[in-house]
Design a protein around this motif. Structure first.
Motif, PDB file in Angstrom:
ATOM      1  N   ASP A   8     -31.833   1.395  42.887  1.00 46.78           N
ATOM      2  CA  ASP A   8     -32.672   0.853  43.950  1.00 46.78           C
ATOM      3  C   ASP A   8     -33.629  -0.200  43.396  1.00 46.78           C
ATOM      4  N   ASP A   9     -33.502  -0.530  42.111  1.00 50.56           N
ATOM      5  CA  ASP A   9     -34.507  -1.325  41.407  1.00 50.56           C
ATOM      6  C   ASP A   9     -33.914  -2.650  40.924  1.00 50.56           C
ATOM      7  N   ASP A  10     -34.605  -3.764  41.212  1.00 49.81           N
ATOM      8  CA  ASP A  10     -34.111  -5.089  40.830  1.00 49.81           C
ATOM      9  C   ASP A  10     -34.000  -5.262  39.316  1.00 49.81           C
ATOM     10  N   ASP A  11     -34.982  -4.790  38.564  1.00 48.14           N
ATOM     11  CA  ASP A  11     -34.946  -4.958  37.110  1.00 48.14           C
ATOM     12  C   ASP A  11     -33.858  -4.094  36.466  1.00 48.14           C
ATOM     13  N   ILE A  12     -33.654  -2.906  37.003  1.00 47.98           N
ATOM     14  CA  ILE A  12     -32.574  -2.055  36.506  1.00 47.98           C
ATOM     15  C   ILE A  12     -31.231  -2.696  36.839  1.00 47.98           C
ATOM     16  N   ALA A  13     -31.112  -3.258  38.035  1.00 46.30           N
ATOM     17  CA  ALA A  13     -29.873  -3.944  38.415  1.00 46.30           C
ATOM     18  C   ALA A  13     -29.596  -5.120  37.476  1.00 46.30           C
ATOM     19  N   ALA A  14     -30.624  -5.872  37.136  1.00 52.78           N
ATOM     20  CA  ALA A  14     -30.452  -7.014  36.230  1.00 52.78           C
ATOM     21  C   ALA A  14     -30.033  -6.555  34.832  1.00 52.78           C
ATOM     22  N   GLU A  15     -30.643  -5.485  34.333  1.00 52.16           N
ATOM     23  CA  GLU A  15     -30.287  -4.946  33.025  1.00 52.16           C
ATOM     24  C   GLU A  15     -28.846  -4.437  33.035  1.00 52.16           C
ATOM     25  N   ALA A  16     -28.458  -3.760  34.107  1.00 54.28           N
ATOM     26  CA  ALA A  16     -27.089  -3.249  34.227  1.00 54.28           C
ATOM     27  C   ALA A  16     -26.087  -4.401  34.230  1.00 54.28           C
ATOM     28  N   ARG A  63     -26.543  -7.386  33.009  1.00 56.84           N
ATOM     29  CA  ARG A  63     -26.577  -7.989  31.671  1.00 56.84           C
ATOM     30  C   ARG A  63     -25.685  -7.222  30.704  1.00 56.84           C
ATOM     31  N   CYS A  64     -25.607  -5.925  30.911  1.00 54.52           N
ATOM     32  CA  CYS A  64     -24.777  -5.068  30.051  1.00 54.52           C
ATOM     33  C   CYS A  64     -23.320  -5.022  30.508  1.00 54.52           C
ATOM     34  N   GLY A  65     -22.988  -5.735  31.585  1.00 59.19           N
ATOM     35  CA  GLY A  65     -21.607  -5.816  32.035  1.00 59.19           C
ATOM     36  C   GLY A  65     -21.181  -4.785  33.058  1.00 59.19           C
ATOM     37  N   ALA A  66     -22.116  -4.017  33.591  1.00 61.31           N
ATOM     38  CA  ALA A  66     -21.779  -2.989  34.576  1.00 61.31           C
ATOM     39  C   ALA A  66     -21.718  -3.590  35.982  1.00 61.31           C
ATOM     40  N   THR A  67     -20.934  -2.959  36.825  1.00 62.90           N
ATOM     41  CA  THR A  67     -20.937  -3.265  38.247  1.00 62.90           C
ATOM     42  C   THR A  67     -22.160  -2.581  38.848  1.00 62.90           C
ATOM     43  N   VAL A  68     -22.901  -3.299  39.663  1.00 66.04           N
ATOM     44  CA  VAL A  68     -24.122  -2.748  40.256  1.00 66.04           C
ATOM     45  C   VAL A  68     -23.891  -2.426  41.723  1.00 66.04           C
ATOM     46  N   VAL A  69     -24.250  -1.206  42.094  1.00 67.73           N
ATOM     47  CA  VAL A  69     -24.232  -0.789  43.491  1.00 67.73           C
ATOM     48  C   VAL A  69     -25.684  -0.568  43.902  1.00 67.73           C
ATOM     49  N   ARG A  70     -26.091  -1.288  44.928  1.00 66.86           N
ATOM     50  CA  ARG A  70     -27.464  -1.147  45.417  1.00 66.86           C
ATOM     51  C   ARG A  70     -27.549   0.100  46.292  1.00 66.86           C
ATOM     52  N   ARG A  71     -28.433   0.973  45.897  1.00 72.04           N
ATOM     53  CA  ARG A  71     -28.606   2.254  46.577  1.00 72.04           C
ATOM     54  C   ARG A  71     -29.559   2.094  47.753  1.00 72.04           C
ATOM     55  N   PRO A  72     -29.194   2.605  48.933  1.00 73.89           N
ATOM     56  CA  PRO A  72     -30.098   2.516  50.085  1.00 73.89           C
ATOM     57  C   PRO A  72     -31.327   3.411  49.899  1.00 73.89           C
ATOM     58  N   ALA A  73     -32.384   3.091  50.609  1.00 65.73           N
ATOM     59  CA  ALA A  73     -33.646   3.832  50.496  1.00 65.73           C
ATOM     60  C   ALA A  73     -33.462   5.326  50.741  1.00 65.73           C
ATOM     61  N   ALA A  74     -32.592   5.680  51.661  1.00 65.56           N
ATOM     62  CA  ALA A  74     -32.378   7.095  51.976  1.00 65.56           C
ATOM     63  C   ALA A  74     -31.824   7.872  50.775  1.00 65.56           C
ATOM     64  N   LEU A  75     -31.196   7.173  49.829  1.00 65.52           N
ATOM     65  CA  LEU A  75     -30.640   7.821  48.634  1.00 65.52           C
ATOM     66  C   LEU A  75     -31.475   7.543  47.390  1.00 65.52           C
ATOM     67  N   SER A  76     -32.685   7.032  47.602  1.00 65.83           N
ATOM     68  CA  SER A  76     -33.540   6.653  46.473  1.00 65.83           C
ATOM     69  C   SER A  76     -34.838   7.443  46.397  1.00 65.83           C
ATOM     70  N   SER A  77     -35.002   8.401  47.275  1.00 69.60           N
ATOM     71  CA  SER A  77     -36.245   9.174  47.270  1.00 69.60           C
ATOM     72  C   SER A  77     -36.190  10.256  46.193  1.00 69.60           C
ATOM     73  N   ALA A  78     -37.330  10.852  45.951  1.00 69.74           N
ATOM     74  CA  ALA A  78     -37.407  11.933  44.961  1.00 69.74           C
ATOM     75  C   ALA A  78     -36.607  13.159  45.399  1.00 69.74           C
ATOM     76  N   THR A  79     -36.324  13.277  46.689  1.00 76.70           N
ATOM     77  CA  THR A  79     -35.584  14.435  47.186  1.00 76.70           C
ATOM     78  C   THR A  79     -34.080  14.171  47.313  1.00 76.70           C
ATOM     79  N   ALA A  80     -33.673  12.926  47.151  1.00 79.76           N
ATOM     80  CA  ALA A  80     -32.243  12.596  47.230  1.00 79.76           C
ATOM     81  C   ALA A  80     -31.539  13.108  45.974  1.00 79.76           C
TER      82      ALA A  80
END
Length: 131
Positions: free
Chosen positions: A59-67, A69-86
């Protein structure tokens, strides 16, 4: 009854890396031994001979950029799946749907909080799963 295809299964390494950790925010970008926790995990996954594709769900832009940069495919997680309870599993299922994991594919769930995982460990897990 139809015979199953004998084609090799595709192996996906999926890494959940949420930016909004409540304990240590953005911990996946913390450095250990000069590299981020995320990059350690992605290196182990991409170096494993059994892994065909490495995916990071975040769910994080900087983590997506690092991923990326490392050659990974990035999937943007929706807010509903990004909470502490998800659950991590809900994020994995979302990523699997997003990238098109097939029923016969193998999915390995890797966590950034295990920075000393090596490619040999990933391959051993894959082999144990197939056995």
């Amino acid at each position: 009854m139809t015979a199953k295809s004998s084609a090799p299964r595709r192996c996906w390494a999926i890494v959940p890396a949420r930016g909004g950790s409540t304990g240590v925010p953005r911990k996946n970008l913390a450095r250990v031994g000069g590299a981020t926790l995320l990059s350690h995990t992605l290196f182990a996954a991409s170096s494993a001979s059994s892994v065909d594709e490495v995916v990071v769900t975040t769910d994080d832009d900087d983590i997506a950029a690092e991923a990326a940069r490392c050659g990974a495919t990035v999937v943007r997680r929706p807010a509903a799946l990004s909470s502490a309870t998800a659950s991590s599993e809900s994020a994995l299922l979302h990523a699997m749907d997003d990238v098109g994991v097939d029923d016969d594919d193998v999915v390995l769930f890797l966590q950034c909080t295990s920075p000393f995982t090596r490619s040999e460990h990933v391959d051993a897990c894959h082999n144990a799963l197939l056995d």
